[in-house]
Structure formats: structure tokens, C-alpha cells
Motif scaffolding. Structure first.
Motif, PDB file in Angstrom:
ATOM      1  N   VAL A   9      32.192  36.948  18.655  1.00  0.00           N
ATOM      2  CA  VAL A   9      32.920  37.057  17.385  1.00  0.00           C
ATOM      3  C   VAL A   9      33.545  38.446  17.267  1.00  0.00           C
ATOM      4  O   VAL A   9      34.722  38.586  16.944  1.00  0.00           O
ATOM      5  CB  VAL A   9      31.988  36.772  16.183  1.00  0.00           C
ATOM      6  CG1 VAL A   9      32.642  37.182  14.876  1.00  0.00           C
ATOM      7  CG2 VAL A   9      31.598  35.307  16.151  1.00  0.00           C
ATOM      8  N   GLU A  10      32.767  39.479  17.555  1.00  0.00           N
ATOM      9  CA  GLU A  10      33.259  40.841  17.399  1.00  0.00           C
ATOM     10  C   GLU A  10      34.310  41.209  18.448  1.00  0.00           C
ATOM     11  O   GLU A  10      35.080  42.135  18.240  1.00  0.00           O
ATOM     12  CB  GLU A  10      32.099  41.826  17.400  1.00  0.00           C
ATOM     13  CG  GLU A  10      31.272  41.707  16.131  1.00  0.00           C
ATOM     14  CD  GLU A  10      30.139  42.707  16.038  1.00  0.00           C
ATOM     15  OE1 GLU A  10      29.824  43.388  17.041  1.00  0.00           O
ATOM     16  OE2 GLU A  10      29.553  42.800  14.933  1.00  0.00           O
ATOM     17  N   LYS A  45      34.421  48.228  12.873  1.00  0.00           N
ATOM     18  CA  LYS A  45      35.254  47.213  13.517  1.00  0.00           C
ATOM     19  C   LYS A  45      35.368  46.014  12.588  1.00  0.00           C
ATOM     20  O   LYS A  45      34.404  45.620  11.938  1.00  0.00           O
ATOM     21  CB  LYS A  45      34.631  46.792  14.844  1.00  0.00           C
ATOM     22  CG  LYS A  45      34.706  47.871  15.905  1.00  0.00           C
ATOM     23  CD  LYS A  45      34.062  47.422  17.188  1.00  0.00           C
ATOM     24  CE  LYS A  45      34.911  46.336  17.803  1.00  0.00           C
ATOM     25  NZ  LYS A  45      34.442  45.917  19.132  1.00  0.00           N
ATOM     26  N   CYS A  46      36.580  45.437  12.527  1.00  0.00           N
ATOM     27  CA  CYS A  46      36.810  44.318  11.621  1.00  0.00           C
ATOM     28  C   CYS A  46      38.045  43.544  12.066  1.00  0.00           C
ATOM     29  O   CYS A  46      38.710  43.920  13.019  1.00  0.00           O
ATOM     30  CB  CYS A  46      36.993  44.819  10.190  1.00  0.00           C
ATOM     31  SG  CYS A  46      38.470  45.845   9.976  1.00  0.00           S
ATOM     32  N   LYS A  47      38.328  42.491  11.325  1.00  0.00           N
ATOM     33  CA  LYS A  47      39.530  41.698  11.582  1.00  0.00           C
ATOM     34  C   LYS A  47      40.054  41.174  10.265  1.00  0.00           C
ATOM     35  O   LYS A  47      39.293  40.697   9.425  1.00  0.00           O
ATOM     36  CB  LYS A  47      39.210  40.522  12.496  1.00  0.00           C
ATOM     37  CG  LYS A  47      40.423  39.644  12.765  1.00  0.00           C
ATOM     38  CD  LYS A  47      40.057  38.429  13.577  1.00  0.00           C
ATOM     39  CE  LYS A  47      41.313  37.584  13.729  1.00  0.00           C
ATOM     40  NZ  LYS A  47      41.018  36.230  14.099  1.00  0.00           N
ATOM     41  N   ALA A  74      30.886  43.041  10.094  1.00  0.00           N
ATOM     42  CA  ALA A  74      29.463  42.891  10.412  1.00  0.00           C
ATOM     43  C   ALA A  74      28.661  42.456   9.184  1.00  0.00           C
ATOM     44  O   ALA A  74      28.907  42.941   8.078  1.00  0.00           O
ATOM     45  CB  ALA A  74      28.917  44.202  10.958  1.00  0.00           C
ATOM     46  N   PRO A  75      27.699  41.554   9.367  1.00  0.00           N
ATOM     47  CA  PRO A  75      26.964  41.001   8.233  1.00  0.00           C
ATOM     48  C   PRO A  75      25.989  41.969   7.567  1.00  0.00           C
ATOM     49  O   PRO A  75      25.644  41.790   6.400  1.00  0.00           O
ATOM     50  CB  PRO A  75      26.207  39.816   8.845  1.00  0.00           C
ATOM     51  CG  PRO A  75      26.042  40.179  10.279  1.00  0.00           C
ATOM     52  CD  PRO A  75      27.277  40.968  10.635  1.00  0.00           C
ATOM     53  N   MET A 106      25.224  34.516   9.948  1.00  0.00           N
ATOM     54  CA  MET A 106      24.352  35.186  10.900  1.00  0.00           C
ATOM     55  C   MET A 106      25.080  36.274  11.687  1.00  0.00           C
ATOM     56  O   MET A 106      24.540  37.350  11.922  1.00  0.00           O
ATOM     57  CB  MET A 106      23.764  34.170  11.872  1.00  0.00           C
ATOM     58  CG  MET A 106      22.798  34.776  12.873  1.00  0.00           C
ATOM     59  SD  MET A 106      22.214  33.624  14.137  1.00  0.00           S
ATOM     60  CE  MET A 106      21.575  32.303  13.154  1.00  0.00           C
ATOM     61  N   ASP A 107      26.323  36.014  12.066  1.00  0.00           N
ATOM     62  CA  ASP A 107      27.038  36.925  12.953  1.00  0.00           C
ATOM     63  C   ASP A 107      28.216  37.647  12.322  1.00  0.00           C
ATOM     64  O   ASP A 107      28.890  38.429  12.987  1.00  0.00           O
ATOM     65  CB  ASP A 107      27.532  36.156  14.184  1.00  0.00           C
ATOM     66  CG  ASP A 107      26.371  35.578  14.978  1.00  0.00           C
ATOM     67  OD1 ASP A 107      25.398  36.302  15.220  1.00  0.00           O
ATOM     68  OD2 ASP A 107      26.438  34.380  15.331  1.00  0.00           O
TER      69      ASP A 107
END
Length: 120
Positions: A9-10, A45-47, A74-75, A106-107
Motif C-alpha cells: 500500500v505504501e 509519506k502519503c497519497k 499511515a494508520p 489495518m494498513d
């Protein structure tokens, strides 16, 4: 330990963001307390994801086009309501305000954003 699913995912994250909040801060010299914009998280980090929604009015008027913006991050980050989120993705930096509660999985977590105008 970070799961393989979370790493996958990341790997899609193409941006970085800074989360700022409006807090009372005491000046160490004068001991005067003032409100100030304070960074809560930096270089996370993100999107960003964008979706256009088109709807027509029942009266047959012009179509209304709205864009929704969603942040994936991030969660474990606790991003409070009313935060300013500054995202740089694909060479463009934009300021957003957080709106609504995050959907935490979760992720990742997903946060709906609005263009930042001012603190609430």
C-alpha cells in the motif's frame, strides 16, 4: 513489524505531507501564552486521490461538478479535527483542512479533505 500488505500500500504513496495544528504556546521568556500554528507531523509519506462527481438538478438546470479529495496515510498517526494538512505530490503543494472522521484500516487511514481556508 510492517506487513507485506502495508508495504505494498505504501509503495503507492507518491507524496509527503506536514500536519499542523493551532495550539496555545507559552513563550519561554515572557511566559505569555498565544495561539500559534505548530507542526504535529512532518514529511509523512502519503497519497492524494481525487474523484469528480457530477450531478444534475431536478429542475433540469446545469450539472453540478464537485471534486472530492482523499488522503491516504499511515494508520497510527492521530490527526485531530481542524488540522491543516500540507501535501506535496507530483511537484504541486496544496493546503487542505481535515473534514470528517478518518476511516482507519489495518494498513492505512483515509481522510476526506477540503481546500484550506482558515482554522475552525
Amino acid at each position: 513489524m510492517v506487513s507485506a500488505r502495508r508495504k505494498a500500500v505504501e509503495s503507492l504513496y507518491k507524496g509527503v505531507c506536514t500536519v499542523k495544528v493551532w495550539r496555545e504556546v507559552e513563550d519561554p521568556i515572557t511566559h505569555v501564552t498565544r495561539h500559534k500554528e505548530v507542526p504535529l507531523f512532518t514529511d509523512q509519506k502519503c497519497k492524494l486521490s481525487f474523484e469528480k462527481q457530477t450531478s444534475t438538478t431536478p429542475t433540469g438546470g446545469p450539472a453540478v461538478i464537485a471534486q472530492t479529495t482523499k488522503l491516504f496515510i499511515a494508520p497510527e498517526l492521530d490527526i485531530p479535527a481542524g488540522s491543516k494538512i500540507i501535501v506535496t505530490q507530483h511537484g504541486k503543494t496544496t493546503e487542505y483542512a481535515r473534514s470528517g472522521e478518518p476511516a482507519v484500516y489495518m494498513d492505512q487511514q483515509e481522510i476526506m479533505l477540503e481546500a484550506f481556508e482558515r482554522y475552525a
